[in-house]
Structure formats: structure tokens, C-alpha cells
Design a protein around this motif. Sequence first.
Motif, PDB file in Angstrom:
ATOM      1  N   TYR A 163     -13.173 -32.745 -27.778  1.00  6.29           N
ATOM      2  CA  TYR A 163     -12.406 -33.337 -28.871  1.00  6.29           C
ATOM      3  C   TYR A 163     -11.362 -34.351 -28.391  1.00  6.29           C
ATOM      4  CZ  TYR A 163     -14.242 -29.014 -30.919  1.00  6.29           C
ATOM      5  OH  TYR A 163     -15.060 -27.994 -31.334  1.00  6.29           O
ATOM      6  N   GLY A 164     -11.529 -34.893 -27.187  1.00  7.41           N
ATOM      7  CA  GLY A 164     -10.510 -35.771 -26.620  1.00  7.41           C
ATOM      8  C   GLY A 164     -10.193 -36.993 -27.450  1.00  7.41           C
ATOM      9  N   ASP A 165     -11.143 -37.454 -28.270  1.00  7.54           N
ATOM     10  CA  ASP A 165     -10.895 -38.633 -29.103  1.00  7.54           C
ATOM     11  C   ASP A 165      -9.950 -38.348 -30.265  1.00  7.54           C
ATOM     12  OD1 ASP A 165     -12.439 -40.304 -27.568  1.00  7.54           O
ATOM     13  OD2 ASP A 165     -14.258 -40.007 -28.754  1.00  7.54           O
ATOM     14  N   LYS A 166      -9.605 -37.077 -30.468  1.00  5.62           N
ATOM     15  CA  LYS A 166      -8.693 -36.732 -31.555  1.00  5.62           C
ATOM     16  C   LYS A 166      -7.226 -36.960 -31.178  1.00  5.62           C
ATOM     17  CE  LYS A 166     -11.593 -33.016 -33.541  1.00  5.62           C
ATOM     18  NZ  LYS A 166     -11.799 -33.606 -34.885  1.00  5.62           N
ATOM     19  N   VAL A 167      -6.928 -37.075 -29.874  1.00  9.60           N
ATOM     20  CA  VAL A 167      -5.537 -37.141 -29.426  1.00  9.60           C
ATOM     21  C   VAL A 167      -5.275 -38.413 -28.631  1.00  9.60           C
ATOM     22  CG1 VAL A 167      -5.161 -34.648 -29.435  1.00  9.60           C
ATOM     23  CG2 VAL A 167      -6.115 -35.736 -27.383  1.00  9.60           C
ATOM     24  N   ASN A 168      -3.989 -38.714 -28.473  1.00 10.52           N
ATOM     25  CA  ASN A 168      -3.564 -39.916 -27.762  1.00 10.52           C
ATOM     26  C   ASN A 168      -3.205 -39.662 -26.310  1.00 10.52           C
ATOM     27  OD1 ASN A 168      -2.521 -40.166 -30.835  1.00 10.52           O
ATOM     28  ND2 ASN A 168      -3.273 -42.130 -30.088  1.00 10.52           N
ATOM     29  N   GLY A 169      -3.244 -38.404 -25.902  1.00  8.41           N
ATOM     30  CA  GLY A 169      -2.951 -38.061 -24.522  1.00  8.41           C
ATOM     31  C   GLY A 169      -2.931 -36.553 -24.382  1.00  8.41           C
ATOM     32  N   ALA A 170      -3.074 -36.085 -23.128  1.00  9.76           N
ATOM     33  CA  ALA A 170      -3.101 -34.646 -22.880  1.00  9.76           C
ATOM     34  C   ALA A 170      -2.312 -34.321 -21.628  1.00  9.76           C
ATOM     35  CB  ALA A 170      -4.537 -34.147 -22.734  1.00  9.76           C
ATOM     36  N   VAL A 171      -1.609 -33.184 -21.672  1.00  9.11           N
ATOM     37  CA  VAL A 171      -0.901 -32.656 -20.511  1.00  9.11           C
ATOM     38  C   VAL A 171      -1.533 -31.313 -20.157  1.00  9.11           C
ATOM     39  CG1 VAL A 171       1.281 -31.839 -19.571  1.00  9.11           C
ATOM     40  CG2 VAL A 171       1.255 -33.794 -21.148  1.00  9.11           C
ATOM     41  N   ILE A 172      -1.919 -31.163 -18.902  1.00  6.55           N
ATOM     42  CA  ILE A 172      -2.499 -29.925 -18.396  1.00  6.55           C
ATOM     43  C   ILE A 172      -1.505 -29.339 -17.406  1.00  6.55           C
ATOM     44  CG2 ILE A 172      -4.361 -28.957 -16.991  1.00  6.55           C
ATOM     45  CD1 ILE A 172      -6.234 -31.006 -18.274  1.00  6.55           C
ATOM     46  N   GLY A 173      -0.851 -28.240 -17.786  1.00  4.84           N
ATOM     47  CA  GLY A 173       0.227 -27.671 -16.983  1.00  4.84           C
ATOM     48  C   GLY A 173      -0.118 -26.313 -16.406  1.00  4.84           C
ATOM     49  N   GLY A 174       0.310 -26.069 -15.160  1.00  4.01           N
ATOM     50  CA  GLY A 174       0.101 -24.768 -14.534  1.00  4.01           C
ATOM     51  C   GLY A 174      -1.363 -24.412 -14.419  1.00  4.01           C
ATOM     52  N   SER A 175      -2.174 -25.344 -13.925  1.00  5.15           N
ATOM     53  CA  SER A 175      -3.619 -25.184 -13.982  1.00  5.15           C
ATOM     54  C   SER A 175      -4.258 -25.177 -12.605  1.00  5.15           C
ATOM     55  CB  SER A 175      -4.222 -26.303 -14.852  1.00  5.15           C
ATOM     56  OG  SER A 175      -5.509 -25.959 -15.307  1.00  5.15           O
ATOM     57  N   ASN A 176      -5.575 -25.338 -12.593  1.00  2.00           N
ATOM     58  CA  ASN A 176      -6.361 -25.310 -11.362  1.00  2.00           C
ATOM     59  C   ASN A 176      -7.765 -25.796 -11.706  1.00  2.00           C
ATOM     60  OD1 ASN A 176      -7.420 -24.741  -8.798  1.00  2.00           O
ATOM     61  ND2 ASN A 176      -6.464 -22.723  -8.678  1.00  2.00           N
ATOM     62  N   LYS A 177      -8.552 -26.077 -10.711  1.00  2.00           N
ATOM     63  CA  LYS A 177      -9.984 -26.328 -10.897  1.00  2.00           C
ATOM     64  C   LYS A 177     -10.685 -25.017 -10.565  1.00  2.00           C
ATOM     65  CE  LYS A 177     -13.807 -29.355  -9.551  1.00  2.00           C
ATOM     66  NZ  LYS A 177     -14.724 -28.373  -8.943  1.00  2.00           N
ATOM     67  N   LYS A 178     -11.000 -24.247 -11.592  1.00  2.00           N
ATOM     68  CA  LYS A 178     -11.495 -22.885 -11.396  1.00  2.00           C
ATOM     69  C   LYS A 178     -12.981 -22.790 -11.737  1.00  2.00           C
ATOM     70  CE  LYS A 178      -9.601 -19.592 -10.521  1.00  2.00           C
ATOM     71  NZ  LYS A 178      -9.476 -18.952  -9.173  1.00  2.00           N
ATOM     72  N   LYS A 179     -13.789 -22.847 -10.706  1.00  2.00           N
ATOM     73  CA  LYS A 179     -15.211 -22.550 -10.877  1.00  2.00           C
ATOM     74  C   LYS A 179     -15.727 -22.095  -9.517  1.00  2.00           C
ATOM     75  CE  LYS A 179     -19.338 -24.136 -13.230  1.00  2.00           C
ATOM     76  NZ  LYS A 179     -19.993 -25.260 -13.953  1.00  2.00           N
ATOM     77  N   ASP A 180     -15.312 -20.915  -9.142  1.00  2.00           N
ATOM     78  CA  ASP A 180     -15.598 -20.414  -7.810  1.00  2.00           C
ATOM     79  C   ASP A 180     -16.145 -18.982  -7.891  1.00  2.00           C
ATOM     80  OD1 ASP A 180     -13.337 -19.006  -8.559  1.00  2.00           O
ATOM     81  OD2 ASP A 180     -11.998 -20.058  -7.181  1.00  2.00           O
ATOM     82  N   PHE A 181     -16.265 -18.340  -6.748  1.00  2.00           N
ATOM     83  CA  PHE A 181     -16.802 -16.979  -6.693  1.00  2.00           C
ATOM     84  C   PHE A 181     -15.979 -16.023  -7.547  1.00  2.00           C
ATOM     85  CE2 PHE A 181     -16.724 -12.755  -4.662  1.00  2.00           C
ATOM     86  CZ  PHE A 181     -18.060 -12.399  -4.849  1.00  2.00           C
ATOM     87  N   GLU A 182     -14.667 -16.249  -7.588  1.00  2.00           N
ATOM     88  CA  GLU A 182     -13.782 -15.381  -8.374  1.00  2.00           C
ATOM     89  C   GLU A 182     -14.170 -15.374  -9.844  1.00  2.00           C
ATOM     90  OE1 GLU A 182      -9.092 -15.428  -9.673  1.00  2.00           O
ATOM     91  OE2 GLU A 182      -9.601 -16.077  -7.638  1.00  2.00           O
ATOM     92  N   VAL A 183     -14.571 -16.537 -10.361  1.00  2.00           N
ATOM     93  CA  VAL A 183     -14.963 -16.648 -11.766  1.00  2.00           C
ATOM     94  C   VAL A 183     -16.240 -15.855 -12.027  1.00  2.00           C
ATOM     95  CG1 VAL A 183     -15.785 -18.248 -13.546  1.00  2.00           C
ATOM     96  CG2 VAL A 183     -13.824 -18.865 -12.107  1.00  2.00           C
ATOM     97  N   TYR A 184     -17.216 -16.000 -11.156  1.00  2.00           N
ATOM     98  CA  TYR A 184     -18.493 -15.304 -11.350  1.00  2.00           C
ATOM     99  C   TYR A 184     -18.340 -13.798 -11.155  1.00  2.00           C
ATOM    100  CZ  TYR A 184     -20.599 -19.879 -11.605  1.00  2.00           C
ATOM    101  OH  TYR A 184     -20.920 -21.161 -12.015  1.00  2.00           O
ATOM    102  N   LEU A 185     -17.526 -13.381 -10.179  1.00  2.00           N
ATOM    103  CA  LEU A 185     -17.264 -11.965  -9.979  1.00  2.00           C
ATOM    104  C   LEU A 185     -16.540 -11.379 -11.183  1.00  2.00           C
ATOM    105  CD1 LEU A 185     -17.207  -9.407  -8.228  1.00  2.00           C
ATOM    106  CD2 LEU A 185     -15.078 -10.253  -7.194  1.00  2.00           C
ATOM    107  N   GLY A 186     -15.540 -12.102 -11.680  1.00  2.00           N
ATOM    108  CA  GLY A 186     -14.795 -11.635 -12.840  1.00  2.00           C
ATOM    109  C   GLY A 186     -15.677 -11.472 -14.055  1.00  2.00           C
ATOM    110  N   ALA A 187     -16.623 -12.387 -14.224  1.00  2.00           N
ATOM    111  CA  ALA A 187     -17.537 -12.306 -15.363  1.00  2.00           C
ATOM    112  C   ALA A 187     -18.376 -11.038 -15.293  1.00  2.00           C
ATOM    113  CB  ALA A 187     -18.438 -13.535 -15.395  1.00  2.00           C
TER     114      ALA A 187
END
Length: 301
Positions: A119-143
Amino acid sequence: MIFESFDGKKIFVHEWLNAQNPKGLVQIVHGMTEHGARYQPFAQYLNEHGFLVVADDHRGHGYTDPDTLGYCKGDMFADTVRDEAALTDYYRKKYPDLKIFIFGFSYGSFLTQSYISKYGDKVNGAVIGGSNKKKDFEVYLGAIVAGCGKETKPAATIENLSFGKYSKKFDDGEWLSADVKNNAAYHSDRFCGFTCSNRFYADFFRGLKSLYTRKYIAGLPKDLPLLLVSGKNDPVGDMGKGVKKLYAFYTKRAKMKNVSLVLFDGSRHEFLNEEENLEEKRKTLLAFFQKNCASEKSGEE
């Protein structure tokens, strides 16, 4: 305000609309096991500088689901992303002349990562705070772990594996912030610090697995102004390393053209709730909103 979302779900929304001659609106997407009212000081600061502010209590959180904290029927991640889009549409219609920005923090930052592809076209800008690029073994194990438990039951094992690991990085055990008053307020808040359900985590990990794919990249508006901001000592962002990976993803792989990164010295996770250098942190976000209010992009597409 009570907002009826796409599926009829009643969503509680906090509004701070006391701004003279507003130039924009900031839609806050809060983190896990907290709620929108915690952003009142920052919202009032933005009001003083000409921005309206709104923040919902997500499904399974706050006044939206006060009796089932950590659990809600349906896909708690995907449905919350759709809630945010529906709220953007509501406020776009109510304030057609204002620029609208989305600011997602922590769990809300991952919701926002999903939001900007869909939905990015709905807004004029975005702030991503306190984040990470999370797609690792931890994600699959947690699932896998989340899928093994009864969906309505608290996911204590997953909580210990994540938050417990974060706490060990600090002598005082307080990974949220270095601010004693903020930590005490969080721990005494009945809408904070509960253990989310297995269902919540199963949906969360499924949502994380949908990020950073070719389909995800294809949905990103390449010109969308994007600010990544975090504390340098934030364990969620792997002490800055994960946030830098996220920045590299958006700039190099996704080829977004207007991405910036700010890391605050000395700050842990909740950088906006730490008194030290608070004005600098607030001004960083305010400057982003102000700068992109001057843009010609309407966001109404």
C-alpha cells in the motif's frame, strides 16, 4: 475513536488532532505488547509542529482486545496490515489536503515493511523504527515452535528465546531502554509486557517470510521517501547491524531512491522514550515529515 475495519472488526484508535493549520498527518503503528497511547508525548510534540497524529491499538492489543491480550481470531499480522491501510484511506478521505506518513516501530516496523509493498502509494513517506532485516533461521525455527502449540495459549518458549536473549545483553536486564522511568512505566502498564499467543507468533513469522522476496520488491514504490531509524544499542536491530542490512536491501536490491538511515548513539530499543538526547531524536523524525510535506507527490493514486 472506534474504527470499523475491512472485516467488521472494531479497532480502537487514539487521535491527537490539536494542531494549528496542520500540514500533515502521521499514522503510528505501535510495537508488540504495547499500545498506541504510549506515543502521546511524541504525538503532542508533532501537534505543536503542525502534524495531526493517530495510532490504533492493534488486534490482540490495548483497547481493541483488552480481554484477550496477545490473541485475536484471523491472521493477526496480515489483518493488521490491512487495518492500517483501511485507516490510511479513512484519514485520507477525512483530510484530503494533508500529506500522510506512516511510522512503524518494532513489531509495527515489520507491519510497515509489509505495508509499503502492498500500500505504499497511499502515503507520502514512511519511517521504520527499531527494526531489522529478519528472514533467517530464527524466523523458520520460531514458525515451527509456534505451530506446535495451542493457538490461544501464551507462547512462553518463543518469548524466552527472543526477549530473554535481548535482556542478557545488558547488565540491568532492561533491553527496552536505558531510561529507568520509562522501563518502570512499561512494567506497570496493564497493556504492556504480556505474552503473545502461539497464533500471534505463527502469523508474525508467516508475515516475515513474505518480506524481501521478488514479489515484495516489485510492490515497493521506488520513489517513496523512507527513513530507517534505530538506537545503536538496540538488540532488535542487532546493535545496528541488522538495520544496516535493511538499508542495504532497500537501496541496493530493491533500488529505492530516497532512503536514509539514522542510528542514535547510546540508545537501546525505545529511543523515543529515553530522555537523553530526546530532542535530537524527535527532531530527526520531524525533519523527515517536514521535508516530505514540501514534496509534490500527493499520495492519492
